[in-house]
Design a protein around this motif. Structure first.
Motif, mmCIF file in Angstrom:
data_model
loop_
_atom_site.group_PDB
_atom_site.id
_atom_site.type_symbol
_atom_site.label_atom_id
_atom_site.label_comp_id
_atom_site.label_asym_id
_atom_site.label_seq_id
_atom_site.Cartn_x
_atom_site.Cartn_y
_atom_site.Cartn_z
ATOM 1 N N ASN A 87 0.812 -1.215 0.000
ATOM 2 C CA ASN A 87 0.000 0.000 0.000
ATOM 3 C C ASN A 87 0.845 1.265 0.000
ATOM 4 O O ASN A 87 0.324 2.362 -0.158
ATOM 5 C CB ASN A 87 -0.939 0.028 1.214
ATOM 6 C CG ASN A 87 -2.031 -1.017 1.109
ATOM 7 O OD1 ASN A 87 -2.260 -1.578 0.045
ATOM 8 N ND2 ASN A 87 -2.698 -1.278 2.210
ATOM 9 N N PHE A 88 2.162 1.129 0.251
ATOM 10 C CA PHE A 88 3.037 2.284 0.320
ATOM 11 C C PHE A 88 3.810 2.441 -0.994
ATOM 12 O O PHE A 88 3.943 1.506 -1.788
ATOM 13 C CB PHE A 88 4.024 2.147 1.481
ATOM 14 C CG PHE A 88 3.375 2.079 2.832
ATOM 15 C CD1 PHE A 88 2.702 3.167 3.359
ATOM 16 C CD2 PHE A 88 3.426 0.915 3.580
ATOM 17 C CE1 PHE A 88 2.105 3.097 4.598
ATOM 18 C CE2 PHE A 88 2.828 0.841 4.820
ATOM 19 C CZ PHE A 88 2.163 1.940 5.331
ATOM 20 N N ASP A 89 4.347 3.653 -1.176
ATOM 21 C CA ASP A 89 5.218 3.899 -2.318
ATOM 22 C C ASP A 89 6.443 3.001 -2.235
ATOM 23 O O ASP A 89 7.153 2.996 -1.222
ATOM 24 C CB ASP A 89 5.642 5.379 -2.315
ATOM 25 C CG ASP A 89 6.578 5.719 -3.450
ATOM 26 O OD1 ASP A 89 6.104 5.823 -4.581
ATOM 27 O OD2 ASP A 89 7.782 5.858 -3.185
ATOM 28 N N ASN A 90 6.697 2.228 -3.288
ATOM 29 C CA ASN A 90 7.742 1.205 -3.251
ATOM 30 C C ASN A 90 9.126 1.806 -3.042
ATOM 31 O O ASN A 90 9.905 1.328 -2.213
ATOM 32 C CB ASN A 90 7.709 0.380 -4.538
ATOM 33 C CG ASN A 90 8.714 -0.751 -4.510
ATOM 34 O OD1 ASN A 90 8.651 -1.619 -3.638
ATOM 35 N ND2 ASN A 90 9.657 -0.744 -5.442
ATOM 36 N N ASP A 91 9.453 2.872 -3.776
ATOM 37 C CA ASP A 91 10.780 3.482 -3.643
ATOM 38 C C ASP A 91 10.962 4.087 -2.253
ATOM 39 O O ASP A 91 12.019 3.960 -1.636
ATOM 40 C CB ASP A 91 10.975 4.551 -4.715
ATOM 41 C CG ASP A 91 11.002 3.970 -6.120
ATOM 42 O OD1 ASP A 91 11.320 2.763 -6.242
ATOM 43 O OD2 ASP A 91 10.707 4.700 -7.079
ATOM 44 N N GLY A 92 9.927 4.753 -1.760
ATOM 45 C CA GLY A 92 10.033 5.388 -0.447
ATOM 46 C C GLY A 92 10.214 4.388 0.673
ATOM 47 O O GLY A 92 11.055 4.575 1.557
#
Length: 705
Positions: free
Chosen positions: A250-255
Motif C-alpha cells: 500500500n506504500f510507495d515502493n521506492d520510499g
C-alpha cells in the motif's frame, strides 16, 4: 377443540411472560453495570427541571414556587429515566462513549421533555410556568449527559494512565501510515495500554507534513523519505521501531525501500501491525512458527539515550574496535559508523566475521573510511603495528572468549585472550596516546566461580590500574571498564538456542529451576557503553571506576523459556516440554553486579552506576600477568588456575586440588562444602546441582542454557 385452544393460549402467555422476563433481566443488567452513570443522569434530569423553571421565571422564588420546583424535579425524573432506559441508552458501556453515541441521547431527551411538558401542563402543576422552560430543560439535560459521559471516560483514562510507563522509559516508535490501525494504536498508547511512545507519523499524503494526529506530529510523506530521515537524525533520539500500519504494497515502493535501508543501517526494527480486517491463522505448526525477536523477550522497556552527547564525542574521531565482527563488536561498529567518525579501524580474528561486518559497512555506511585487519589481540607485535599506523582516538576492546563451559575446559586459551590480549590492547593504546580505552566486561567477573569470569576480572583490574596511572602521571589516556550481563540474541546465547529447540519441537533445556540472569538487548548495551565512555571523558578526576549498566531485575531462565514457548504459539508443558539438566561446571545460579569489596557510587547519568574495586598495584599486576602468560603458553592449566586465584579474591579455593589429566586440569565445578574461607562473605549461597541431575546431564551431553 376447547382444550386445544386453552393450550395455545397458555403457551402464548408463557412465551410472552418469558420474553418479558428476559427483557426485565436485561434491563437489570444494564442498570447494574451503569448504575453510577444512571444515578448521575437522574441528578442531571432533576437539576435541569429545577434550573429551567428558575431561569424561565426570572423572578424571586416564593414558598409556593419552591414547592412547584420540588414536585417538578420528581416528575421530570420519574418520566425521563424510564424513557432513557427504554431507549436502550444504557446498553452501551460508559467507557465506550463516542460522538455518535452522544447523538443518540437527543431523540430520547426530546421525547422525555415532551412527555414531561404534557403531564405537567395537564395536571396543572405548570399553569404559571412559561413555555420557554421546556427548551431550556432540554438544553440543560443534553449538556449534562455530555458532561457525565465525558467524566466517565476521563476517569477510566486516568486509571489506565497509572499503568503507563514513566516518561523516558517507553520505547520510541514511528508509525508508517494513517488509517484505522494507526488511530486505534494511538488511542491505546494514550490510554496507557502500550509500552510505546509514538514520536512521529509518516503519511502517504504530501500535504499533511507538520500537522498533528492525536497530538503526534506528521513527519512527512513516504514518497519523499529523505527529509523524514534528516529530521529523525537531527532529533535527540532515534526510534527503536518503525511500525507499518498497512501492508507494504500500500506504500510507495521506492520510499519504503529507502526508509527500510536507513532503518537497517541504524539498527531500527521494522515491524508490521496486524491488519484489522485480515483473518489470522487459527493454529500453529512447525511450518508457521512465529519468528521471535530478542527484544520482544525482554519484559522491561529498553533504555534510550540522547544522541547529542554521542555525536559530540565520536564525530570526527578515529575509532578502533577489536572483536569487530562479534555480536557486541559489530553493533559497536554500526553505531559508531552512524555517528560520522573520521575513520573506523576494525580488528577481527575470524575471517567470516570480518567479511560480514565489512559487507555491512559497505552497504550502509560506504562514506565512512574504514580499514579491516585480520589480527589476534594475542599478537602483541602485529597489534602495536596497527596502532602505530592508525593512531586511533578511541579504542573499544570487545574481543574475548565468553562461553563459560568452553573457557572452563580451556583455561590457558581463556587467559591468553581475555587477560594477555587485553593487556596488549591497553599497552598499545597508551603507547599512541589514545583519548579513551573501553574494556567490555561482564557480570560473571563478580564473585566468580569460573575461569572466564576470573579472566575478565583480571582484565578489569588491569584497566583500573592503567586509569590510576593516568591520574598519577597526569596523562590524557583514560581507561574504562563497562560491566553488563547477558546480551539477548548474541551468538551462542540463550535466545538462538531456545529458538532452535522450539523449531525441533523441544524440549527446551534449562540447567536449574532457580537459575536467573540479567539481560539486555545488544543495542541498549552498546548505547550505554558509548554513553559511559563519553561521560567518563567529561569527568576528569574520577579515575579507577567501573561502569555497571542498569539491567533491571534478574530474570529466571525457566520463565523466559515459558515466555518464548507462548510467543511461538505453543503451550509450555503440553506442546513443548522444559527439561532441567543440571548446572554446568563453573556456573552459578545467579549473577551479581557488584562485588562485596567494591564501593558503589552513582555515575551521575541515567542507566549507569559506578563500582570502585580495591586496586591491585601495577607492579604486582604486571608480574602476575607475566607468570600467567608463561603458564598459559606452556599449557600448564593448574598453574593458570593458581595464578588467577592469587589475583581474584574468592576464586579457586575449592578447586585448586583438582586432578590434572594429560598435563591439563579437568573442568571441575566449584565445591559448595567450602563456604568459610573466602576473604569476604558471599552475598548468596550458590548450591551445586543435585548429583543425580548433574550425572544425567553429563551422560546425555546436551546443549543447554
Amino acid at each position: 377443540m376447547g382444550v386445544v385452544m386453552m393450550t395455545d393460549v397458555k403457551s402464548m402467555l408463557w412465551r410472552n411472560n418469558g420474553r418479558a422476563h428476559h427483557k426485565l433481566t436485561k434491563i437489570k443488567k444494564e442498570v447494574r453495570a451503569n448504575r453510577k452513570l444512571l444515578a448521575c443522569d437522574a441528578v442531571v434530569v432533576a437539576l435541569s427541571g429545577a434550573i429551567s423553571i428558575l431561569l424561565a421565571a426570572g423572578a424571586a422564588v416564593s414558598a409556593q414556587d419552591a414547592t412547584v420546583v420540588f414536585l417538578s424535579m420528581l416528575l421530570a425524573t420519574g418520566i425521563t429515566m424510564p424513557i432513557l432506559l427504554g431507549a436502550k441508552l444504557y446498553r452501551r458501556h460508559r467507557h465506550s462513549t463516542t460522538l455518535p453515541g452522544l447523538f443518540l441521547t437527543a431523540p430520547a431527551s426530546v421525547i422525555a421533555v415532551i412527555g414531561y411538558a404534557i403531564v405537567a401542563q395537564g395536571s396543572g402543576l405548570h399553569d404559571a410556568v412559561p413555555m420557554t422552560t421546556y427548551p431550556i430543560m432540554l438544553i440543560l439535560m443534553l449538556l449534562g449527559f455530555v458532561c457525565t459521559r465525558g467524566i466517565a471516560v476521563q476517569r477510566e483514562s486516568t486509571r489506565r494512565n497509572r499503568r503507563k510507563p514513566v516518561s523516558g522509559a517507553a520505547e520510541p516508535v514511528v508509525l508508517v501510515g494513517l488509517g484505522a490501525t494507526s488511530d486505534l494504536f494511538l488511542r491505546a498508547v494514550h490510554q496507557g495500554l502500550s509500552p510505546y511512545e509514538v514520536i512521529g507519523i509518516i503519511d502517504d499524503s504530501m500535504d499533511s507534513t507538520d500537522l498533528l494526529f492525536h497530538s503526534v506530529p506528521i513527519l512527512g510523506s513516504i514518497r519523499e523519505p529523505r527529509p523524514i530521515i534528516d529530521r529523525l537524525m537531527d532529533a535527540d533520539r532515534l526510534p527503536r521501531v518503525l511500525l507499518l500500519t498497512e501492508t507494504v504494497t500500500n506504500f510507495d515502493n521506492d520510499g519504503i525501500t529507502v526508509l527500510r535501508d536507513w532503518a537497517e543501517a541504524q539498527g531500527i526494527k521494522v515491524r508490521s501491525l496486524p491488519n484489522l480486517t485480515e483473518q489470522q491463522p487459527a493454529g500453529f505448526s512447525s511450518k508457521n512458527l512465529v519468528s521471535i525477536d530478542p527484544e520482544d523477550v525482554l519484559t522491561r522497556p529498553q533504555k534510550s539515550v540522547e544522541l547529542q552527547l554521542l555525536r559530540q564525542t565520536y564525530r570526527g574521531q578515529r575509532v578502533l574496535v577489536t572483536g569487530a565482527g562479534g555480536s557486541i563488536g559489530s553493533e559497536l561498529v554500526r553505531q559508531v559508523a552512524s555517528l560520522q567518525p573520521a575513520e573506523l579501524v576494525l580488528i577481527e580474528n575470524c575471517e567470516l566475521n570480518a567479511y560480514q561486518v565489512d559487507r555491512m559497512l559497505a552497504r550502509h555506511f560506504p562514506h565512512v573510511p574504514r580499514k579491516l585487519h585480520l589480527c589476534c589481540i594475542r599478537d602483541r607485535v602485529h597489534l602495536q603495528a596497527i596502532f602505530e599506523e592508525h593512531r586511533p582516538d578511541m579504542v573499544f576492546n570487545a574481543a574475548a572468549l565468553k562461553h563459560v563451559p568452553l573457557v572452563e575446559a580451556n583455561p590457558c586459551e581463556g587467559v591468553l585472550t581475555n587477560v594477555i590480549g587485553t593487556r596488549n590492547v591497553c599497552d598499545a593504546a597508551r603507547s599512541v596516546g589514545v583519548k579513551a580505552f573501553v574494556q567490555v566486561s561482564t557480570d560473571k567477573a563478580v564473585n566468580t566461580t569460573n575461569i572466564m569470569g576470573a579472566t575478565k576480572r583480571v582484565a578489569e583490574f588491569y584497566c583500573q590500574a592503567q586509569d590510576l596511572i593516568t591520574r598519577d602521571l597526569g596523562c590524557d589516556t583514560r581507561f574504562f571498564a563497562v560491566r553488563f550481563g547477558n546480551v539477548l540474541g548474541s551468538s551462542g546465547s540463550l535466545i538462538p538456542l531456545f529458538q532452535e529447540q522450539i523449531a525441533r519441537g523441544g524440549p527446551l533445556t534449562v540447567t536449574h529451576p532457580d537459575m536467573e540472569r540479567y539481560f539486555m538487548t545488544i543495542r541498549e548495551a552498546v548505547e550505554l557503553t558509548l554513553v559511559a565512555a563519553a561521560q567518563g571523558l567529561r569527568a576528569k578526576d574520577d579515575n579507577g571506576r567501573i561502569f555497571v549498566l542498569d539491567m533491571g531485575q534478574p530474570v529466571r531462565i525457566v520463565d523466559m523459556a515459558e515466555r518464548m514457548i507462548r510467543m511461538s504459539g505453543k503451550v509450555p508443558g503440553d506442546d513443548i516440554a522444559i527439561e532441567f539438566i543440571g548446572i554446568r561446571p563453573g556456573e552459578k545460579l545467579f549473577e551479581e553486579l557488584f562485588d562485596r569489596d567494591e564501593v558503589v557510587q552513582p555515575a551521575g547519568f541515567a542507566g549507569v552506576t559506578c563500582a570502585i574495586p580495591h586496586p591491585v598495584p601495577i607492579p604486582r599486576l604486571r608480574a602476575a600477568l607475566l607468570r600467567l602468560e608463561r603458564s598459559a603458553r606452556s599449557g600448564d592449566a593448574a598453574a593458570v588456575r593458581r595464578g588467577l586465584a592469587e589475583l581474584v579474591p574468592g576464586f579457586g579455593e575449592s578447586d585448586l586440588a583438582a586432578p590434572v589429566r594429560n598435563g591439563r586440569q579437568g573442568p571441575l565445578g566449584p565445591s559448595t562444602n567450602d563456604l568459610t574461607i573466602h576473604p569476604f562473605p558471599l552475598p548468596k549461597f550458590q548450591p551445586a546441582a543435585p548429583p543425580m541431575l548433574q550425572l544425567e546431564a553429563n551422560r546425555r551431553g546436551k546443549a543447554f542454557a
